[in-house]
Scaffold this active site. Structure first.
Site, mmCIF file in Angstrom:
data_model
loop_
_atom_site.group_PDB
_atom_site.id
_atom_site.type_symbol
_atom_site.label_atom_id
_atom_site.label_comp_id
_atom_site.label_asym_id
_atom_site.label_seq_id
_atom_site.Cartn_x
_atom_site.Cartn_y
_atom_site.Cartn_z
ATOM 1 N N TYR A 340 71.486 36.899 18.786
ATOM 2 C CA TYR A 340 70.640 37.559 17.796
ATOM 3 C C TYR A 340 71.483 38.114 16.652
ATOM 4 O O TYR A 340 72.573 38.638 16.857
ATOM 5 C CB TYR A 340 69.812 38.699 18.437
ATOM 6 C CG TYR A 340 68.648 39.080 17.559
ATOM 7 C CD1 TYR A 340 67.389 38.541 17.772
ATOM 8 C CD2 TYR A 340 68.828 39.923 16.465
ATOM 9 C CE1 TYR A 340 66.327 38.854 16.938
ATOM 10 C CE2 TYR A 340 67.776 40.230 15.618
ATOM 11 C CZ TYR A 340 66.523 39.697 15.864
ATOM 12 O OH TYR A 340 65.485 39.995 15.017
ATOM 13 N N GLU A 374 65.743 45.934 15.587
ATOM 14 C CA GLU A 374 65.715 44.615 16.227
ATOM 15 C C GLU A 374 66.817 44.446 17.276
ATOM 16 O O GLU A 374 66.729 43.575 18.134
ATOM 17 C CB GLU A 374 65.773 43.506 15.179
ATOM 18 C CG GLU A 374 66.997 43.577 14.301
ATOM 19 C CD GLU A 374 66.821 42.867 12.957
ATOM 20 O OE1 GLU A 374 66.415 41.699 12.949
ATOM 21 O OE2 GLU A 374 67.096 43.502 11.913
ATOM 22 N N LYS A 435 68.531 24.756 12.031
ATOM 23 C CA LYS A 435 68.029 26.036 12.528
ATOM 24 C C LYS A 435 66.547 25.996 12.852
ATOM 25 O O LYS A 435 65.738 25.443 12.127
ATOM 26 C CB LYS A 435 68.258 27.125 11.477
ATOM 27 C CG LYS A 435 67.597 28.370 11.962
ATOM 28 C CD LYS A 435 67.899 29.655 11.351
ATOM 29 C CE LYS A 435 67.066 30.713 12.073
ATOM 30 N NZ LYS A 435 67.490 30.968 13.442
HETATM 31 P P1 IOT Z 1 66.913 32.921 16.419
HETATM 32 O O1 IOT Z 1 68.147 32.973 15.635
HETATM 33 O O2 IOT Z 1 66.224 31.621 16.603
HETATM 34 O O3 IOT Z 1 67.088 33.585 17.833
HETATM 35 C C1 IOT Z 1 67.829 34.756 18.010
HETATM 36 C C2 IOT Z 1 68.458 34.739 19.396
HETATM 37 O O4 IOT Z 1 67.422 34.837 20.395
HETATM 38 C C3 IOT Z 1 69.184 33.447 19.745
HETATM 39 O O5 IOT Z 1 70.497 33.437 19.255
HETATM 40 C C4 IOT Z 1 69.123 33.434 21.258
HETATM 41 O O6 IOT Z 1 70.108 34.260 21.841
HETATM 42 C C5 IOT Z 1 67.745 34.037 21.525
HETATM 43 N N1 IOT Z 1 66.740 32.980 21.659
HETATM 44 C C6 IOT Z 1 66.094 32.349 20.663
HETATM 45 N N2 IOT Z 1 65.228 31.439 21.138
HETATM 46 C C7 IOT Z 1 65.327 31.491 22.486
HETATM 47 C C8 IOT Z 1 64.698 30.812 23.555
HETATM 48 N N3 IOT Z 1 63.761 29.901 23.338
HETATM 49 N N4 IOT Z 1 65.056 31.123 24.817
HETATM 50 C C9 IOT Z 1 66.001 32.048 25.052
HETATM 51 N N5 IOT Z 1 66.619 32.735 24.078
HETATM 52 C C10 IOT Z 1 66.302 32.468 22.816
HETATM 53 C C11 IOT Z 1 65.151 35.395 14.067
HETATM 54 C C12 IOT Z 1 65.523 34.030 14.490
HETATM 55 O O7 IOT Z 1 65.550 33.087 13.750
HETATM 56 O O8 IOT Z 1 65.878 33.966 15.786
HETATM 57 N N6 IOT Z 1 66.256 36.272 14.162
HETATM 58 C C13 IOT Z 1 67.259 36.170 13.121
HETATM 59 C C14 IOT Z 1 66.921 36.960 11.881
HETATM 60 C C15 IOT Z 1 66.659 38.386 12.016
HETATM 61 C C16 IOT Z 1 66.137 38.895 10.707
HETATM 62 N N7 IOT Z 1 66.317 40.286 10.586
HETATM 63 C C17 IOT Z 1 66.496 40.936 9.428
HETATM 64 N N8 IOT Z 1 66.447 40.320 8.254
HETATM 65 N N9 IOT Z 1 66.748 42.225 9.462
HETATM 66 C C18 IOT Z 1 68.631 36.479 13.698
HETATM 67 O O9 IOT Z 1 69.569 36.639 12.909
HETATM 68 O O10 IOT Z 1 68.774 36.492 14.895
HETATM 69 MG MG MG Z 2 69.978 32.630 15.209
HETATM 70 MG MG MG Z 3 66.763 29.637 17.087
#
Ligand code: IOT
Ligand code: MG
Ligand code: MG
Length: 505
Positions: A340, A374, A435
């Site tokens: 994250y 978050e 992504k």
């Molecule tokens: P994404 O980057 O897809 O997911 C964040 C984390 O959640 C992943 O690195 C992983 O550890 C976990 N994760 C995601 N999908 C799964 C899954 N299907 N099963 C298990 N674990 C999973 C949104 C995003 O795109 O998530 N988060 C962004 C942006 C945050 C925005 N915040 C802000 N502007 N203040 C991020 O950077 O993580």
């Molecule tokens: Mg990510």
């Molecule tokens: Mg992802």
């Protein structure tokens, strides 16, 4: 202390000049509770600790000072070097911080790379501190002669109204404020006078580095952040199969004596299971897939807002599938590593290939993350687990944010520098995988939209409807102290939809 979680993961503290007692607090985090009581000539300190078996290790006393510490440090080795030579090394993080407070006073918080919230108290004074990212949220209510602080806002919902302090007010809780990220509040207890000191700020300048140097700096920083988060115990990596979490899984697996565990969530509508499986096989992890039915996923909306105390509907959409996953993991408390936050300093969310826009997005996100919660450990703590995010390690973040945008988008790839750093560690298909956000890969955004559309929300106002739903849930579970199981979600959704239909007419 178990290697799986820090001594304490949260607290409520009440410091008073005239005795008194803490109103019984509500927390979303699931953990054992212990109370700690201390009376000195001029004050009483009463604390409720959310702990993992050794609450005493979350408190430390030295030279008339007391520290309450929730969370953990990631630069202990560096900090040890600051102690006078010949001195026995402190046995836990609280003891280390209080020893250094004796040397540096509140400036000790400029030295820490960690995930924590802390209170230090000494004669007439309360010092409250967050880590650089405010990743363990900290709330405060101050009145002359009394300072209440807690890692969840709802724990302060019965506090008598406090006076204004230089911090963000919490919706619906007059006098309760959130301590900003990377900030120390120095409070004079008798008057309630409160002086803020920033201990960290996101870098604004950008570094120009040759490709190889940038790649190497990123690789070393992330490796170190994973290493300091995995000492002891087998970590569990929440794995999507995207570059961010695959990097964490691969680096954790490289240094572990035993295979690491990985888990991937999906719903009956969407998943990234095949992508995660490729990575799990490659790193040799013990891998699990958890399918959450969409109806159950949506039922976790109140739990998500309850845990994160967040009012932003986009963030709640990212956190919802993770919350649904955390409550499904089961078993004894785990140390969870995530990917994250990687997309924030690398501009991964913006699918933007023009460099000025990319850096504008990075600047914006680094200016606005504070208060969204978050990264809060409470999200996994509702399932009884401790989570930590290597990309928001203070040193990793400093490196990632400050790279010039051309290293983040390069050779037609987003997050180029991270992908390049992993090119000899992960399979090529993983390194170049485009992504996909967790809210997309799990179908969360679309199922939440459908929920509102089915309730009659006008199609062009679904986002506003989501905002209203999140706000109403916040008012019930944070301000009102209601348990998320007792939130009538259908009624909340209908109310939001009808408000917008009414407004549209
Ligand atoms: P994404 O980057 O897809 O997911 C964040 C984390 O959640 C992943 O690195 C992983 O550890 C976990 N994760 C995601 N999908 C799964 C899954 N299907 N099963 C298990 N674990 C999973 C949104 C995003 O795109 O998530 N988060 C962004 C942006 C945050 C925005 N915040 C802000 N502007 N203040 C991020 O950077 O993580
Ligand atoms: Mg990510
Ligand atoms: Mg992802």
């Amino acid at each position: 202390m178990t290697p799986n979680s820090p001594a304490a993961i949260g607290f409520l503290t009440e410091l008073r000049q005239d005795g008194g007692h803490v109103p019984a607090p509500t927390f979303a985090a699931r953990a054992s509770r212990a109370t700690w009581h201390e009376r000195t000539a001029d004050r009483t300190l009463h604390a409720v600790l959310l702990h993992s078996g050794a609450p005493d290790e979350a408190c430390a006393r030295a030279r008339g000072r007391t520290l309450v510490f929730a969370g953990e440090l990631y630069n202990r080795d560096e900090l040890h070097r600051l102690l006078p030579p010949g001195r026995a090394l402190p046995g836990n993080d609280a003891a280390l911080v209080i020893a250094l407070f004796g040397v540096y006073d509140l400036h000790v918080f400029r030295l820490l790379n960690g995930r924590f919230a802390a209170l230090v108290t000494e004669s007439g004074r309360a010092v409250l501190a967050t880590d650089h990212a405010g990743s363990v949220p900290l709330y405060v209510s101050v009145a002359p002669g009394r300072v209440l602080a807690a890692t969840e806002a709802k724990a302060l919902r019965n506090a008598p109204a406090g006076r204004p302090v230089p911090a963000r007010p919490v919706r619906g809780l007059p006098g309760t404020h959130q301590v900003p990220a990377g900030t120390v509040l120095d409070i004079e207890v008798a008057t309630g006078k409160c002086v803020p000191h920033r201990t960290w700020a996101p870098p604004l300048a950008r570094r120009i580095l040759p490709e190889e140097e940038a790649v190497d700096a990123v690789r070393r920083a992330v490796e170190r952040a994973v290493r300091t988060r995995t000492a002891g115990g087998t970590p569990l990596v929440v794995l999507s199969g995207g570059i961010d979490s695959s990097t964490v899984a691969a680096l954790a697996a490289r240094r572990a004596a035993r295979p690491v565990d990985t888990v991937s969530m999906g719903t009956d509508e969407a998943d990234e299971f095949p992508q995660a499986r490729v990575v799990a096989r490659h790193v040799g992890s013990a891998h699990r897939e958890i399918t959450v039915p969409t109806t159950e996923l949506l039922r976790r909306l109140p739990h998500t807002v309850w845990a994160a105390e967040c009012l932003d509907p986009d963030i709640v959409e990212y956190l919802l599938p993770l919350t649904a996953l955390y409550v499904r993991i089961g078993g004894p408390g785990r140390r969870v590593l995530t990917g994250y936050g990687a997309d924030i300093p690398l501009g991964g969310m913006h699918r933007e290939n023009r460099l000025p826009r990319l850096d504008t997005a990075v600047c914006h996100d680094m200016e606005t993350f504070d208060g969204l919660n978050e990264m809060t450990p409470t999200l996994s703590a509702v399932g009884g687990h401790w989570s930590t995010h290597p990309y928001w390690d203070r040193d990793v973040l400093d490196v990632l944010v400050s790279l010039e945008a051309g290293l983040k988008h390069r050779h037609g790839q987003d997050k180029w520098v991270l992908r390049a750093a992993m090119s000899d560690v992960l399979p090529h298909e993983v390194v170049v995988r485009p992504k996909l956000g967790v809210h997309e890969g799990s179908g969360t955004s679309s199922s939440f939209s459908r929920l509102l559309a089915d309730a009659g929300a006008p199609p062009d106002r679904v986002r506003q409807a989501k905002r209203l739903v999140v706000r109403e849930i916040f008012d019930q579970v944070v301000v009102g102290g209601r348990h998320p199981d007792d939130v009538a979600l259908d009624a909340v959704v209908e109310l939001a939809a009808s408000r917008l239909t009414g407004a549209a007419r």
